[in-house]
Motif scaffolding. Sequence first.
Motif, PDB file in Angstrom:
ATOM      1  N   GLN A  33       0.442  -0.118   3.201  1.00 29.31           N
ATOM      2  CA  GLN A  33       0.745   0.699   4.381  1.00 29.31           C
ATOM      3  C   GLN A  33       1.049   2.146   4.038  1.00 29.31           C
ATOM      4  N   VAL A  34       0.866   2.498   2.766  1.00 27.89           N
ATOM      5  CA  VAL A  34       1.060   3.878   2.350  1.00 27.89           C
ATOM      6  C   VAL A  34       0.079   4.788   3.090  1.00 27.89           C
ATOM      7  N   GLY A  35       0.541   5.987   3.496  1.00 29.48           N
ATOM      8  CA  GLY A  35      -0.317   6.941   4.171  1.00 29.48           C
ATOM      9  C   GLY A  35      -0.426   6.747   5.654  1.00 29.48           C
ATOM     10  N   LEU A  36       0.265   5.752   6.200  1.00 30.70           N
ATOM     11  CA  LEU A  36       0.169   5.420   7.612  1.00 30.70           C
ATOM     12  C   LEU A  36       1.544   5.539   8.268  1.00 30.70           C
ATOM     13  N   ALA A  37       1.577   6.126   9.444  1.00 25.80           N
ATOM     14  CA  ALA A  37       2.838   6.282  10.165  1.00 25.80           C
ATOM     15  C   ALA A  37       3.143   4.997  10.909  1.00 25.80           C
ATOM     16  N   THR A  38       3.530   3.995  10.171  1.00 28.88           N
ATOM     17  CA  THR A  38       3.681   2.652  10.742  1.00 28.88           C
ATOM     18  C   THR A  38       4.829   2.545  11.731  1.00 28.88           C
ATOM     19  N   GLY A  39       5.734   3.515  11.752  1.00 28.20           N
ATOM     20  CA  GLY A  39       6.812   3.469  12.727  1.00 28.20           C
ATOM     21  C   GLY A  39       6.437   4.023  14.078  1.00 28.20           C
ATOM     22  N   ALA A  40       5.334   4.782  14.165  1.00 28.20           N
ATOM     23  CA  ALA A  40       4.951   5.459  15.406  1.00 28.20           C
ATOM     24  C   ALA A  40       4.085   4.555  16.276  1.00 28.20           C
ATOM     25  N   PRO A  41       4.349   4.491  17.577  1.00 26.82           N
ATOM     26  CA  PRO A  41       3.484   3.680  18.448  1.00 26.82           C
ATOM     27  C   PRO A  41       2.106   4.298  18.597  1.00 26.82           C
ATOM     28  N   LEU A  42       1.099   3.440  18.674  1.00 25.55           N
ATOM     29  CA  LEU A  42      -0.276   3.892  18.894  1.00 25.55           C
ATOM     30  C   LEU A  42      -0.495   4.218  20.366  1.00 25.55           C
ATOM     31  N   PRO A  43      -1.274   5.248  20.676  1.00 23.36           N
ATOM     32  CA  PRO A  43      -1.752   5.409  22.052  1.00 23.36           C
ATOM     33  C   PRO A  43      -2.583   4.187  22.448  1.00 23.36           C
ATOM     34  N   GLU A  44      -2.594   3.893  23.728  1.00 25.61           N
ATOM     35  CA  GLU A  44      -3.344   2.736  24.211  1.00 25.61           C
ATOM     36  C   GLU A  44      -4.807   2.838  23.784  1.00 25.61           C
ATOM     37  N   GLY A  45      -5.365   1.723  23.290  1.00 27.11           N
ATOM     38  CA  GLY A  45      -6.759   1.708  22.874  1.00 27.11           C
ATOM     39  C   GLY A  45      -7.011   0.661  21.816  1.00 27.11           C
ATOM     40  N   VAL A  46      -8.225   0.695  21.259  1.00 25.21           N
ATOM     41  CA  VAL A  46      -8.643  -0.239  20.209  1.00 25.21           C
ATOM     42  C   VAL A  46      -9.003   0.571  18.974  1.00 25.21           C
ATOM     43  N   TYR A  47      -8.536   0.110  17.813  1.00 22.99           N
ATOM     44  CA  TYR A  47      -8.710   0.834  16.563  1.00 22.99           C
ATOM     45  C   TYR A  47      -9.221  -0.116  15.491  1.00 22.99           C
ATOM     46  N   ALA A  48     -10.060   0.414  14.602  1.00 24.44           N
ATOM     47  CA  ALA A  48     -10.527  -0.336  13.440  1.00 24.44           C
ATOM     48  C   ALA A  48     -10.192   0.465  12.192  1.00 24.44           C
ATOM     49  N   LEU A  49      -9.748  -0.223  11.168  1.00 22.70           N
ATOM     50  CA  LEU A  49      -9.565   0.437   9.881  1.00 22.70           C
ATOM     51  C   LEU A  49      -9.899  -0.530   8.771  1.00 22.70           C
ATOM     52  N   ASN A  50     -10.347   0.019   7.669  1.00 20.71           N
ATOM     53  CA  ASN A  50     -10.662  -0.791   6.498  1.00 20.71           C
ATOM     54  C   ASN A  50     -10.024  -0.146   5.281  1.00 20.71           C
ATOM     55  N   THR A  51      -9.247  -0.938   4.551  1.00 20.13           N
ATOM     56  CA  THR A  51      -8.591  -0.471   3.336  1.00 20.13           C
ATOM     57  C   THR A  51      -9.115  -1.283   2.165  1.00 20.13           C
ATOM     58  N   PHE A  52      -9.487  -0.582   1.090  1.00 18.58           N
ATOM     59  CA  PHE A  52      -9.910  -1.267  -0.132  1.00 18.58           C
ATOM     60  C   PHE A  52      -9.018  -0.808  -1.268  1.00 18.58           C
ATOM     61  N   ALA A  53      -8.419  -1.764  -1.960  1.00 20.51           N
ATOM     62  CA  ALA A  53      -7.551  -1.472  -3.102  1.00 20.51           C
ATOM     63  C   ALA A  53      -8.200  -1.991  -4.369  1.00 20.51           C
ATOM     64  N   TYR A  54      -8.076  -1.206  -5.441  1.00 20.09           N
ATOM     65  CA  TYR A  54      -8.637  -1.607  -6.736  1.00 20.09           C
ATOM     66  C   TYR A  54      -7.582  -1.407  -7.806  1.00 20.09           C
ATOM     67  N   ARG A  55      -7.249  -2.480  -8.514  1.00 19.14           N
ATOM     68  CA  ARG A  55      -6.233  -2.436  -9.559  1.00 19.14           C
ATOM     69  C   ARG A  55      -6.895  -2.433 -10.926  1.00 19.14           C
ATOM     70  N   LEU A  56      -6.701  -1.348 -11.647  1.00 15.78           N
ATOM     71  CA  LEU A  56      -7.244  -1.204 -13.001  1.00 15.78           C
ATOM     72  C   LEU A  56      -6.176  -1.685 -13.969  1.00 15.78           C
ATOM     73  N   THR A  57      -6.391  -2.848 -14.559  1.00 13.82           N
ATOM     74  CA  THR A  57      -5.418  -3.415 -15.477  1.00 13.82           C
ATOM     75  C   THR A  57      -5.765  -3.029 -16.914  1.00 13.82           C
ATOM     76  N   PRO A  58      -4.789  -3.021 -17.805  1.00 14.32           N
ATOM     77  CA  PRO A  58      -5.072  -2.656 -19.196  1.00 14.32           C
ATOM     78  C   PRO A  58      -6.098  -3.593 -19.819  1.00 14.32           C
ATOM     79  N   ASN A  59      -7.015  -3.035 -20.581  1.00 11.48           N
ATOM     80  CA  ASN A  59      -8.004  -3.840 -21.290  1.00 11.48           C
ATOM     81  C   ASN A  59      -7.370  -4.351 -22.576  1.00 11.48           C
ATOM     82  N   VAL A  60      -7.040  -5.639 -22.580  1.00  6.20           N
ATOM     83  CA  VAL A  60      -6.297  -6.204 -23.706  1.00  6.20           C
ATOM     84  C   VAL A  60      -7.219  -6.708 -24.807  1.00  6.20           C
ATOM     85  N   GLY A  61      -8.504  -6.363 -24.733  1.00  4.51           N
ATOM     86  CA  GLY A  61      -9.445  -6.815 -25.753  1.00  4.51           C
ATOM     87  C   GLY A  61     -10.452  -7.776 -25.180  1.00  4.51           C
ATOM     88  N   PRO A  62     -11.123  -8.537 -26.018  1.00  2.00           N
ATOM     89  CA  PRO A  62     -12.211  -9.402 -25.554  1.00  2.00           C
ATOM     90  C   PRO A  62     -11.740 -10.698 -24.917  1.00  2.00           C
TER      91      PRO A  62
END
Length: 325
Positions: A33-62
């Motif tokens: 929910q980072v970057g979003l004003a989640t406390g503020a009410p939305l104006p009446e309507g329909v909304y679509a959003l898509n969030t993609f998260a990518y976690r780069l983990t340490p390469n511990v070898g083979p």
Amino acid sequence: MMKNWLAAGAVALTVGMTSTIAQAQTTTIPGEQVGLATGAPLPEGVYALNTFAYRLTPNVGPGASAVDVGVNIPVLVWSTPLVLAGGRVELLLAPPTVFTFGKNRGANTLRDISINVGTFVGGIWAFDLGNNFGVSLLGGTYLNELNGDRGVLVTRGGALAAAPVLGQLASNTYRFGIAGSYTGNGYNLTANLTANIYDSPAKFPGFNTVGFGNTRGPFNISDSLNLDLTATKKFGNFEIGAIGYGTYNFDISQTSLAAGNRGYFALGGLIGYDFGKFTAQVYAARYVAVSVPRSEATEVFGRIIVPLYSPTPAAPPPAPLVRKY
């Protein structure tokens, strides 16, 4: 337009998994929910959003345990015309998917897989307190027992690596949240606290996956808290600022899926741009505090927010006819 897409953050509903499979975390991924004003009410309507998260983990070898993790979360929000006790009612629907990507190649490294997360259904009760302050309450459920998946990691040579991948999906996840936002003068200053509650211990339906040991359970799942923080400023159509997020697991006993993993906290930055028809955001963070040594990771998020529908504004009343005699 800015208030619309900031408030559209009343929802970015996701699921997460840790960089090492054995250390489970909340179904709602920290930072969603980072970057979003989640406390503020939305104006009446329909909304679509898509969030993609990518976690780069340490390469511990083979070794076969080296994986990166992706999470895709399409969300549909209906900000209804219903206002109860001064708070707007908003309805949410989201079917997240988790992906794992083997970092290396060879017979002993991991195959790429995708895992269904139970569809989230829920609602928000959001209040405009005046002077650009807002607060909201969220409640809902990830229906993991209906359409969630356990996930099995297999090497490219066909050998078992780990199972289940997301043991927390053995239970429906009951999600509750409270958020506060200030959105005046181009700022988005938001704090969001999210709780995930589980029926623990819990089992997956059906049978164990043949040849993969105990993939059904029961599993002891830790209830958890996430904290998402945003402090950004708009400059014309651009947005820039700082972010932070983290998670806290309550049960870290040896029998818990979160054994030994109290949680982590990450810090980073965000940039965004309002294109008019839609808004895009990109943000990244690095773990700065971890309870498991050498479990630091870097995470990158991308988000698109599109208002799909808003009621036609009422026509202004005709101006009074004035005549001179």
